[in-house]
Write an enzyme that holds these catalytic residues in place. Structure first.
Site, PDB file in Angstrom:
ATOM      1  N   GLY A  96       6.529  -0.820  -3.490  1.00  0.00           N
ATOM      2  CA  GLY A  96       6.733  -1.075  -4.711  1.00  0.00           C
ATOM      3  C   GLY A  96       5.995  -2.627  -4.768  1.00  0.00           C
ATOM      4  N   GLY A 102      -4.315  -3.733  -4.070  1.00  0.00           N
ATOM      5  CA  GLY A 102      -4.369  -2.943  -2.704  1.00  0.00           C
ATOM      6  C   GLY A 102      -3.720  -1.446  -2.717  1.00  0.00           C
ATOM      7  N   HIS A 103      -2.470  -1.297  -3.083  1.00  0.00           N
ATOM      8  CA  HIS A 103      -1.890  -0.224  -3.428  1.00  0.00           C
ATOM      9  C   HIS A 103      -2.567   0.946  -4.318  1.00  0.00           C
ATOM     10  CE1 HIS A 103       1.839  -2.909  -2.875  1.00  0.00           C
ATOM     11  NE2 HIS A 103       1.703  -1.993  -1.801  1.00  0.00           N
ATOM     12  N   GLN A 123      14.004  -0.661   7.949  1.00  0.00           N
ATOM     13  CA  GLN A 123      12.890  -1.519   8.653  1.00  0.00           C
ATOM     14  C   GLN A 123      12.835  -2.791   8.521  1.00  0.00           C
ATOM     15  OE1 GLN A 123       9.879   0.736   6.062  1.00  0.00           O
ATOM     16  NE2 GLN A 123       8.692  -1.123   6.132  1.00  0.00           N
ATOM     17  N   ASP A 167      -1.916  -2.988   7.154  1.00  0.00           N
ATOM     18  CA  ASP A 167      -0.693  -2.910   8.310  1.00  0.00           C
ATOM     19  C   ASP A 167      -1.182  -1.895   9.547  1.00  0.00           C
ATOM     20  OD1 ASP A 167       1.933  -3.929   6.862  1.00  0.00           O
ATOM     21  OD2 ASP A 167       0.592  -2.811   5.263  1.00  0.00           O
ATOM     22  N   GLN A 195       0.986  -0.445  11.997  1.00  0.00           N
ATOM     23  CA  GLN A 195       1.899   0.715  11.440  1.00  0.00           C
ATOM     24  C   GLN A 195       1.145   1.898  11.288  1.00  0.00           C
ATOM     25  OE1 GLN A 195       4.306   0.081   7.595  1.00  0.00           O
ATOM     26  NE2 GLN A 195       2.509   0.770   6.348  1.00  0.00           N
ATOM     27  N   MET A 254      -4.189  -8.950   0.075  1.00  0.00           N
ATOM     28  CA  MET A 254      -3.287  -8.809  -0.996  1.00  0.00           C
ATOM     29  C   MET A 254      -1.892  -8.156  -0.342  1.00  0.00           C
ATOM     30  SD  MET A 254      -5.241  -6.952  -4.195  1.00  0.00           S
ATOM     31  CE  MET A 254      -6.911  -7.929  -5.032  1.00  0.00           C
ATOM     32  N   SER A 255      -0.852  -8.776  -0.992  1.00  0.00           N
ATOM     33  CA  SER A 255       0.616  -8.176  -0.390  1.00  0.00           C
ATOM     34  C   SER A 255       1.657  -8.576  -1.386  1.00  0.00           C
ATOM     35  CB  SER A 255       0.899  -9.278   0.839  1.00  0.00           C
ATOM     36  OG  SER A 255       2.140  -9.223   1.208  1.00  0.00           O
ATOM     37  N   SER A 256       2.625  -7.793  -1.273  1.00  0.00           N
ATOM     38  CA  SER A 256       3.661  -7.659  -2.346  1.00  0.00           C
ATOM     39  C   SER A 256       4.179  -9.190  -2.098  1.00  0.00           C
ATOM     40  CB  SER A 256       4.766  -6.577  -2.248  1.00  0.00           C
ATOM     41  OG  SER A 256       3.989  -5.585  -2.338  1.00  0.00           O
TER      42      SER A 256
END
Ligand code: AMP
Length: 282
Positions: free
Chosen positions: A31, A36-37, A61, A152, A155, A186-188
């Site tokens: 969320g 990016g998402h 996590q 990521d 990941q 971009m990152s939350s």
């Protein structure tokens, strides 16, 4: 956009689609959605008949409880963004729905050195929790295509190994990192950067770009480029460096041969916010 909170309702819907031969694309997220998402959603829309996005802030996590508690939540705005991108299905499970038997990790997977270095070293348990929730989500959604971000990097390498080890029938598609105009990935977590920290954060991608330029110019040895980058980052008061490493892009091990494909990976803390980024060097 259909919204499901229960596994059984989601599965009933998706089973009907799969029976009609529809391909399902899946974008798992935590969320606080950004461009990016949405780039992953858009790609899925192009390649799959039905796009499913999940929003679940996975407690297993987070090695740092404070980081978990401070993780941004913007569900109304997220739903608007997903609707605008014409996402077909949103899966919004509770912790109880994802972990009906509790959050204890029962089936740890051995990812070898891949999960022990870099993020694995700095966030103990992070990849166990991530792999646990991704496997659960994949078994629930049963997508044909899985879309993840190269942002990521470690990941997506581990998820690729998870798919292989568990023999899951899904194709992983990893997409380029979306960046702000000044280069910040971009990152939350970026919403938590105050003005001063946001200004400093640009040095993360600048350092990566510099390392890439130096590699392409072939002026220096990898180790020298790495040391120079570290030195550069450390010169900024306010940037706390966790690591800056140049590694083999497939194994994430320290490169030994000239012919290896290289990637630089970085983790820093700025104003109490942990940021990661990476860039292919060759
Ligand atoms: P998160 O919500 O941070 O767990 O991210 C969900 C998915 O979005 C992951 O596959 C991420 O790699 C991907 N992602 C996060 N940030 C970006 C970005 N800036 N560009 C492209 N994909 C991203």
């Amino acid at each position: 956009m259909l919204v499901f909170k229960q596994v059984k309702d989601l599965q009933k819907h998706l089973k009907a689609l799969a029976n009609q031969g529809q391909t399902i694309g899946f974008v798992p997220t935590m969320g606080a959605l950004h461009e990016g998402h949405i780039s992953l959603i858009k790609k899925s829309k192009k390649q799959a008949k039905c796009t499913v996005c999940s929003i679940f802030v996975n407690p297993t996590q987070f090695n740092d409880l404070k980081d978990f508690e401070k993780y941004p939540s913007t569900i109304d705005a997220d739903m608007e963004k997903l609707s605008a991108a014409k996402c077909d299905v949103l899966f919004l499970p509770s912790v109880k729905e994802m972990y009906p038997d509790g959050t204890g990790n029962k089936r740890k997977i051995d990812f070898g050195s891949l999960a022990k270095v870099l993020e694995g070293e700095h966030r103990p348990g992070h990849f166990d929790g991530m792999a646990q929730v991704v496997e659960r989500l994949l078994r629930i959604v049963k997508p044909d295509l899985l879309f993840m971000g190269l942002k990521d990097y470690q990941q997506q390498l581990i998820v690729s190994k998870l798919i292989e080890k568990r023999k899951l029938k899904v194709k992983l598609i990893a997409l380029e990192t979306m960046r702000e105009k000044d280069g910040l990935a971009m990152s939350s977590r970026n919403v938590r950067l105050d003005k001063k920290a946001r200004k400093l954060a640009v040095e993360v991608s600048r350092t990566l770009k510099e390392a890439r330029q130096q590699t392409q110019d072939n002026r220096q040895q990898t180790i020298q480029i790495q040391e120079r980058a570290l030195h550069r980052l450390q010169s900024f008061k306010g940037i706390e460096v966790e690591y800056f490493e140049i590694r083999n892009a497939k194994t994430l091990l320290v490169p030994v041969k000239k012919s290896e494909k290289l990637i630089a990976l970085i983790a820093v803390k700025i104003g109490g916010v942990r940021l990661i980024d990476n860039m292919r060097l060759s």
